[in-house]
Scaffold this active site. Structure first.
Site, PDB file in Angstrom:
ATOM      1  N   ASP A  79      30.041   6.671 -31.665  1.00 37.32           N
ATOM      2  CA  ASP A  79      30.811   6.336 -30.468  1.00 37.32           C
ATOM      3  C   ASP A  79      31.123   4.850 -30.399  1.00 37.32           C
ATOM      4  O   ASP A  79      32.095   4.443 -29.776  1.00 37.32           O
ATOM      5  CB  ASP A  79      30.067   6.784 -29.211  1.00 37.32           C
ATOM      6  CG  ASP A  79      30.127   8.294 -29.104  1.00 37.32           C
ATOM      7  OD1 ASP A  79      29.330   8.962 -29.784  1.00 37.32           O
ATOM      8  OD2 ASP A  79      31.004   8.793 -28.382  1.00 37.32           O
ATOM      9  N   GLN A 100      26.320  20.425 -28.228  1.00 35.58           N
ATOM     10  CA  GLN A 100      27.586  20.266 -28.961  1.00 35.58           C
ATOM     11  C   GLN A 100      27.471  20.789 -30.395  1.00 35.58           C
ATOM     12  O   GLN A 100      28.453  21.232 -30.977  1.00 35.58           O
ATOM     13  CB  GLN A 100      28.010  18.786 -29.000  1.00 35.58           C
ATOM     14  CG  GLN A 100      28.486  18.224 -27.685  1.00 35.58           C
ATOM     15  CD  GLN A 100      27.373  17.544 -26.914  1.00 35.58           C
ATOM     16  OE1 GLN A 100      26.202  17.902 -27.064  1.00 35.58           O
ATOM     17  NE2 GLN A 100      27.700  16.575 -26.091  1.00 35.58           N
ATOM     18  N   ARG A 123      33.990   7.213 -18.853  1.00 37.04           N
ATOM     19  CA  ARG A 123      32.748   7.234 -19.647  1.00 37.04           C
ATOM     20  C   ARG A 123      32.535   5.835 -20.237  1.00 37.04           C
ATOM     21  O   ARG A 123      33.508   5.185 -20.616  1.00 37.04           O
ATOM     22  CB  ARG A 123      32.811   8.280 -20.775  1.00 37.04           C
ATOM     23  CG  ARG A 123      32.835   9.719 -20.258  1.00 37.04           C
ATOM     24  CD  ARG A 123      32.664  10.721 -21.382  1.00 37.04           C
ATOM     25  NE  ARG A 123      31.291  10.804 -21.845  1.00 37.04           N
ATOM     26  CZ  ARG A 123      30.904  11.522 -22.894  1.00 37.04           C
ATOM     27  NH1 ARG A 123      31.787  12.202 -23.596  1.00 37.04           N
ATOM     28  NH2 ARG A 123      29.633  11.563 -23.258  1.00 37.04           N
ATOM     29  N   ASN A 160      25.475   6.800 -31.205  1.00 31.37           N
ATOM     30  CA  ASN A 160      26.004   8.165 -31.349  1.00 31.37           C
ATOM     31  C   ASN A 160      25.161   9.064 -30.452  1.00 31.37           C
ATOM     32  O   ASN A 160      24.205   8.611 -29.796  1.00 31.37           O
ATOM     33  CB  ASN A 160      25.964   8.613 -32.814  1.00 31.37           C
ATOM     34  CG  ASN A 160      26.742   9.906 -33.045  1.00 31.37           C
ATOM     35  OD1 ASN A 160      27.880  10.032 -32.587  1.00 31.37           O
ATOM     36  ND2 ASN A 160      26.150  10.878 -33.721  1.00 31.37           N
ATOM     37  N   LYS A 161      25.504  10.324 -30.420  1.00 33.37           N
ATOM     38  CA  LYS A 161      24.838  11.282 -29.534  1.00 33.37           C
ATOM     39  C   LYS A 161      23.323  11.174 -29.603  1.00 33.37           C
ATOM     40  O   LYS A 161      22.746  10.980 -30.674  1.00 33.37           O
ATOM     41  CB  LYS A 161      25.301  12.693 -29.922  1.00 33.37           C
ATOM     42  CG  LYS A 161      24.737  13.829 -29.125  1.00 33.37           C
ATOM     43  CD  LYS A 161      24.861  13.665 -27.636  1.00 33.37           C
ATOM     44  CE  LYS A 161      26.275  13.423 -27.157  1.00 33.37           C
ATOM     45  NZ  LYS A 161      26.334  12.966 -25.730  1.00 33.37           N
ATOM     46  N   ARG A 220      36.062  15.683 -25.401  1.00 33.64           N
ATOM     47  CA  ARG A 220      34.955  14.767 -25.683  1.00 33.64           C
ATOM     48  C   ARG A 220      34.974  14.446 -27.176  1.00 33.64           C
ATOM     49  O   ARG A 220      35.727  15.032 -27.953  1.00 33.64           O
ATOM     50  CB  ARG A 220      33.598  15.320 -25.219  1.00 33.64           C
ATOM     51  CG  ARG A 220      33.368  16.781 -25.247  1.00 33.64           C
ATOM     52  CD  ARG A 220      33.069  17.447 -26.586  1.00 33.64           C
ATOM     53  NE  ARG A 220      32.202  16.722 -27.458  1.00 33.64           N
ATOM     54  CZ  ARG A 220      32.310  16.715 -28.759  1.00 33.64           C
ATOM     55  NH1 ARG A 220      33.258  17.432 -29.379  1.00 33.64           N
ATOM     56  NH2 ARG A 220      31.493  16.018 -29.526  1.00 33.64           N
ATOM     57  N   GLY A 221      34.067  13.525 -27.553  1.00 34.38           N
ATOM     58  CA  GLY A 221      34.100  13.016 -28.920  1.00 34.38           C
ATOM     59  C   GLY A 221      34.959  11.754 -28.900  1.00 34.38           C
ATOM     60  O   GLY A 221      36.076  11.774 -28.347  1.00 34.38           O
ATOM     61  N   ALA A 222      34.435  10.683 -29.480  1.00 30.92           N
ATOM     62  CA  ALA A 222      35.073   9.374 -29.309  1.00 30.92           C
ATOM     63  C   ALA A 222      36.573   9.359 -29.647  1.00 30.92           C
ATOM     64  O   ALA A 222      37.393   8.943 -28.811  1.00 30.92           O
ATOM     65  CB  ALA A 222      34.297   8.330 -30.112  1.00 30.92           C
TER      66      ALA A 222
END
Ligand code: MRU
Length: 354
Positions: free
Chosen positions: A243, A202, A94, A253-254, A51-53
């Site tokens: 993201d 996270q 996603r 973003n998150k 995960r993570g862009a």
């Protein structure tokens, strides 16, 4: 353990499978999964094992090269049709991080530019491109780190949200890159605060893990503690990842990032977004156009708890990202340079989107 030595995702030496560090098990278990089938890679992305862009982009590049290597035809047009089918499937894993689509489109560009070549050669070119995406990601993070580092002063307190760390990229991270750069420059007096980042933690599981193991002075706070931490004067600067950034600088973003930005504005603290240029989507004008992933309710009610922590049948809202308005962002740090508002002009000046 030196987290900078861990690969988030890599292609096996014999090019038969991907090796993915399973981030759902961190920090307690460091386990590398071997995944070969495209369905399993799709699931690893969906379930946030990777995960993570930027890491999603790197994974997608390797995944499509791997899966394309198994297409059994010598006919370029047929190869291309099958490639596009597999690409669209991976792209459905996603919706928010643009790097997934960016990497897959870049891989498709290789196929389309090579249609006159034998299929075996196209397959080799795809592997080479996937490796280039990975290697470029390391260089991009390093460059973001140096630019971010130039904004720091000795003794600064830095707040970060979610994990935009080495685990979210091929190496160094984006929001953490200035912290690793500071270490490389011999600075040991920075203090990092990381939000735990509900609901998937996270920040607690990944950022706290990687910064602490790198020897960086790290303090974990619940998301709701950011305000008092700022009010106490402990935070001098905020670095977050992203993201997707739109032309006007709005940044997805998150979930919870926009709240941090609002707080930072209230307390007069500079708020920086660390963004590889691949995360800047110049095809979208504003953040209202960014699709926001909605994730299962169990992530809020049950996950990480030993027993359910909410009444059965309760309605749950679980958007995985939010959009920080560009007006709250002090600067966007790309590998090509630091962008200040107006962001569209700054992006264009750096040739982003061309
Ligand atoms: O849902 P996740 O864990 O993939 O979300 C990750 C983030 O929001 C990161 O901050 C972002 O992808 C940037 S990573 C360099």
């Amino acid at each position: 353990m030196n987290v900078l030595q861990l690969d988030t995702v890599r292609l096996s030496a014999d090019r038969t499978h991907l090796e993915i560090l399973d981030q759902t098990l961190l920090p307690n278990t460091v386990k590398v999964l071997s995944v070969s089938r495209i369905e399993d890679i799709w699931e690893a992305i969906r379930l946030l094992r990777v995960r993570g862009a930027p890491a999603i982009g790197v994974c997608a590049g390797y995944a499509i090269a791997l899966t394309a290597s198994r297409i059994e035809t010598g006919d370029q047009e047929q190869f291309c049709r099958e490639f596009v089918k597999q690409k669209e499937y991976l792209a459905s894993a996603r919706p928010t991080a643009v790097n997934l689509f960016w990497a897959l489109n870049r891989m498709e560009g290789v196929v389309r530019a090579s249609l006159a070549r034998p299929v075996a050669e196209i397959k080799e070119r795809l592997f080479a491109e996937a490796q280039a995406i990975r290697d470029e990601d390391v260089a991009i993070s390093h460059s973001i780190g140096e630019i971010g580092f130039s904004l720091l002063r000795h003794g600064d307190g830095i707040l970060t949200h979610c994990n935009a760390g080495t685990l979210a990229t091929a190496k160094y991270g984006t929001a953490t890159a200035p912290m690793y750069a500071a270490l490389e420059h011999g600075w040991t007096d920075l203090r990092v605060y990381c939000d735990e980042t509900r609901p998937l933690l996270q920040g607690a599981r990944l950022t706290a893990f990687e910064l602490h193991s790198a020897g960086i002075d790290t303090t974990l706070i619940c998301d709701s503690m950011a305000s008092i931490t700022m009010k106490r004067g402990l935070i001098n600067i905020v670095f977050v990842g992203c993201d997707r950034v739109t032309r006007n600088g709005d940044t997805a973003n998150k979930i919870g990032t926009s709240a941090v930005a609002i707080l930072a504005r209230h307390y007069g603290i500079p708020f920086y977004v660390c963004a590889p240029s691949s995360t800047i989507d110049m095809s979208l004008e504003t953040g209202d156009q960014i699709p926001i992933e909605e994730r299962p309710p169990e992530e809020v009610t049950e996950m990480w708890y030993t027993e359910r922590m909410a009444p059965e049948g309760i309605k749950v809202c679980n958007p995985a990202f939010d959009v920080t308005d560009h007006s709250l962002i002090t600067g966007i740090i790309t590998e090509r340079g630091l962008c200040r508002p107006p962001f569209a002009t700054a992006f264009e000046a750096l040739g982003i989107g061309r």
